[in-house]
Design a protein around this motif. Structure first.
Motif, PDB file in Angstrom:
ATOM      1  N   PRO A  96      -6.121   8.565  -6.880  1.00 19.82           N
ATOM      2  CA  PRO A  96      -5.924   7.644  -8.016  1.00 19.82           C
ATOM      3  C   PRO A  96      -4.987   8.221  -9.073  1.00 19.82           C
ATOM      4  N   ARG A  97      -4.955   9.535  -9.218  1.00 23.25           N
ATOM      5  CA  ARG A  97      -4.034  10.146 -10.178  1.00 23.25           C
ATOM      6  C   ARG A  97      -2.588   9.912  -9.767  1.00 23.25           C
ATOM      7  N   TYR A 120     -15.486  -2.825  -4.575  1.00 21.41           N
ATOM      8  CA  TYR A 120     -14.701  -2.690  -5.811  1.00 21.41           C
ATOM      9  C   TYR A 120     -13.213  -2.547  -5.495  1.00 21.41           C
ATOM     10  N   LEU A 121     -12.912  -1.624  -4.575  1.00 22.41           N
ATOM     11  CA  LEU A 121     -11.509  -1.364  -4.253  1.00 22.41           C
ATOM     12  C   LEU A 121     -10.847  -2.614  -3.691  1.00 22.41           C
ATOM     13  N   SER A 122     -11.551  -3.315  -2.822  1.00 27.30           N
ATOM     14  CA  SER A 122     -11.001  -4.531  -2.228  1.00 27.30           C
ATOM     15  C   SER A 122     -10.708  -5.577  -3.294  1.00 27.30           C
ATOM     16  N   MET A 123     -11.657  -5.825  -4.195  1.00 28.13           N
ATOM     17  CA  MET A 123     -11.449  -6.829  -5.242  1.00 28.13           C
ATOM     18  C   MET A 123     -10.328  -6.418  -6.193  1.00 28.13           C
ATOM     19  N   PHE A 133     -12.698   5.476  -4.339  1.00 26.13           N
ATOM     20  CA  PHE A 133     -12.575   4.018  -4.398  1.00 26.13           C
ATOM     21  C   PHE A 133     -12.830   3.500  -5.814  1.00 26.13           C
ATOM     22  N   THR A 134     -13.860   4.038  -6.461  1.00 24.14           N
ATOM     23  CA  THR A 134     -14.213   3.566  -7.804  1.00 24.14           C
ATOM     24  C   THR A 134     -13.153   3.949  -8.828  1.00 24.14           C
ATOM     25  N   LEU A 135     -12.670   5.189  -8.765  1.00 23.60           N
ATOM     26  CA  LEU A 135     -11.617   5.621  -9.681  1.00 23.60           C
ATOM     27  C   LEU A 135     -10.338   4.809  -9.468  1.00 23.60           C
ATOM     28  N   THR A 136     -10.012   4.528  -8.220  1.00 25.22           N
ATOM     29  CA  THR A 136      -8.825   3.738  -7.933  1.00 25.22           C
ATOM     30  C   THR A 136      -8.973   2.321  -8.466  1.00 25.22           C
TER      31      THR A 136
END
Length: 479
Positions: free
Chosen positions: A44-45, A202-205, A147-150
């Motif tokens: 994500p960074r 989350y990542l998908s949405m 996934f959550t950070l992204t």
């Protein structure tokens, strides 16, 4: 110089993590924990560093959020391995996490008599990682962290894409604001980093949301449509594996976002709808939920009445709803003010568990959602219906999704609506930008007072019922 300081802080933080993890779990597992979390942060960074409007503030926010979540995950690992018979390979995970982890272990070791699981995508991802890296809860925990950070980063990017040119704030402020508002959704973060499929959802949405935002963005934000379409494909493929039924919410977003410029976007819209249909049928093939089950979830019936709203803490709500899942559609629509209010307020922001813990307290910090959701509600009540004052069709996607979820599930399960919550972040950010420009300030202040009074009254009533005080008073005349 400030970026060099940030890099030194990152290296120091991961070095400290390696020392602490090695002390508690040994050198091998300590190295696994450090490497897994480093990868979960680097991806994500990297996405953030390439995003338009990226600045030092956004990177610092991501760094702070990452190590907050690493501390949460590390506390969980200590809890999962607190008894001698458990380890990082066989952790003492609970509830749905135990179901997914146990199914993945059985599949990994070749057990042909696997239990039924609705959507196998998430445990199969665990099995795939274990084939390469070895069995450990560290890998799925780090994957969900990533996934959550992204999703936090993508929500910030979506906020920038939607609002740039519509408000006076620059790209950096919009990106930072979107990330910050997502970072205060503590229940969202706590569930997303658990051993559950929510991180994947989350990542998908968030990927679908970013792709759909291009259909209403300003010209300078509309570039490389093939990349948006590819991102949409990845979102639908991932969602088809981990929670096929949520593809309907993505399709709802496509339908809504196709309306404002349908002459220009009809090819993109048809392509997205085709992708939705293909992935829906593929996901249905691999899941245990048939299309008949999908229809039953929406239409209600005895199975829904038996299996939902049956927990001990939901008994009073079940009495109020009575035979909700057997009501006619019009009856359920008339009950939307109640079901939407319950869906908005839960989980209740206090801990009622017998044994308190920091993890329990963090899961109940819903004040960030009340800020985001309450501010979005101000938009729908006071701004959206004024000509040329709103932010466009985007705002109707989260609103429609929230209403549909409340109608289907009666607002009974807070976890189900979590993937929708970040979609309200651009709406709330739009309001904050307008306030910064000097608009709607008086109305917003009055709304805040009214909202806080209504929220406080609802929470007091919930607390009195939970303690048995109000229910006892109501039962007294009958006695």
């Amino acid at each position: 110089m400030p970026r060099l300081v940030l890099m030194l802080a990152e290296l120091t933080a991961f070095a400290v993590l390696a020392v602490i993890a090695s002390h508690h779990f040994g050198y091998a597992d300590g190295a696994r924990i450090t490497v897994a979390n480093a990868i979960a942060y680097i991806i994500p960074r990297t996405i953030l560093s390439r995003a338009r409007g990226s600045n030092l503030t956004a990177h610092v926010l991501l760094f702070v959020l990452t190590f907050f979540l690493i501390a949460v995950d590390f506390s969980r690992m200590l809890l999962w391995t607190s008894y001698e018979e458990f380890s990082l390979e066989i952790p003492n995970v609970q509830n749905d996490a135990r179901l997914y982890y146990g199914w993945a272990l059985q599949s990994y070791y070749g057990n042909t008599r696997l239990g039924e699981i609705p959507f196998p995508g998430f445990p199969l991802m665990m099995v795939g990682m274990w084939k390469v890296l070895g069995v450990s809860v560290v890998w799925p925990a780090a994957m969900n962290m990533m996934f959550t950070l992204t999703s936090v980063v993508l929500t910030g990017m979506t906020t920038r894409r939607l609002l740039l040119g519509r408000v006076a704030a620059p790209a950096t402020a919009l990106l930072n604001g979107g990330m910050l508002l997502t970072s205060i959704l503590f229940y969202y973060l706590m569930i997303g980093t658990g051993i559950l499929k929510e991180g994947s959802v989350y990542l998908s949405m968030s990927m679908a949301g970013y792709a759909l935002a291009s259909m209403t963005a300003c010209d300078e934000e509309r570039h490389r449509p093939w990349l948006d379409l590819l991102l949409f494909v990845l979102a639908c493929v991932l969602m088809a594996g981990v929670r096929t039924t949520y593809l309907y919410f993505i399709a709802l977003g496509v339908a809504i976002m196709s309306l404002p410029n349908w002459r220009r976007d009809w090819i993109m819209s048809l392509a997205m709808m085709a992708i939705f249909l293909i992935t829906l049928f593929v996901g249905d093939y691999f899941s245990s939920y048939s299309f008949e089950r999908h229809a039953e979830i929406v239409g209600g019936g005895w199975n829904m009445q038996r299996f939902y709203i049956k927990g001990e803490s939901q008994l009073l709500y079940r009495e109020i709803l009575d035979y909700y899942f057997l009501y006619t559609p019009w009856h359920r629509l008339l009950m939307l003010p109640l079901t939407m209010s319950v869906q908005f307020i839960i989980p209740i922001p206090w801990v009622y568990y017998e044994h308190l813990s920091v993890l329990n307290i963090l899961s109940r910090l819903t004040w960030g959602w009340y800020l985001v959701g309450g501010t979005a509600a101000f938009y729908y009540l006071f701004i959206c219906w004024r000509r040329h004052q709103g932010m466009g069709f985007w705002a109707w996607w989260p609103a429609a999704s929230f209403i549909v979820m409340a109608y289907i599930m009666a607002g009974s399960t807070a976890r189900y609506v979590l993937p929708i919550e970040p979609l309200f972040v651009p709406v709330a950010m739009f309001v904050f930008c307008r306030l910064a420009e000097g608009q709607w300030r008086r109305q917003y202040k009055l709304w805040c007072v009214a909202f806080v009074v209504m929220l406080a009254a609802a929470l007091v009533v919930c607390y009195l019922f939970q303690r048995g005080i109000l229910s006892g008073l109501l039962a007294a005349p009958a006695a």
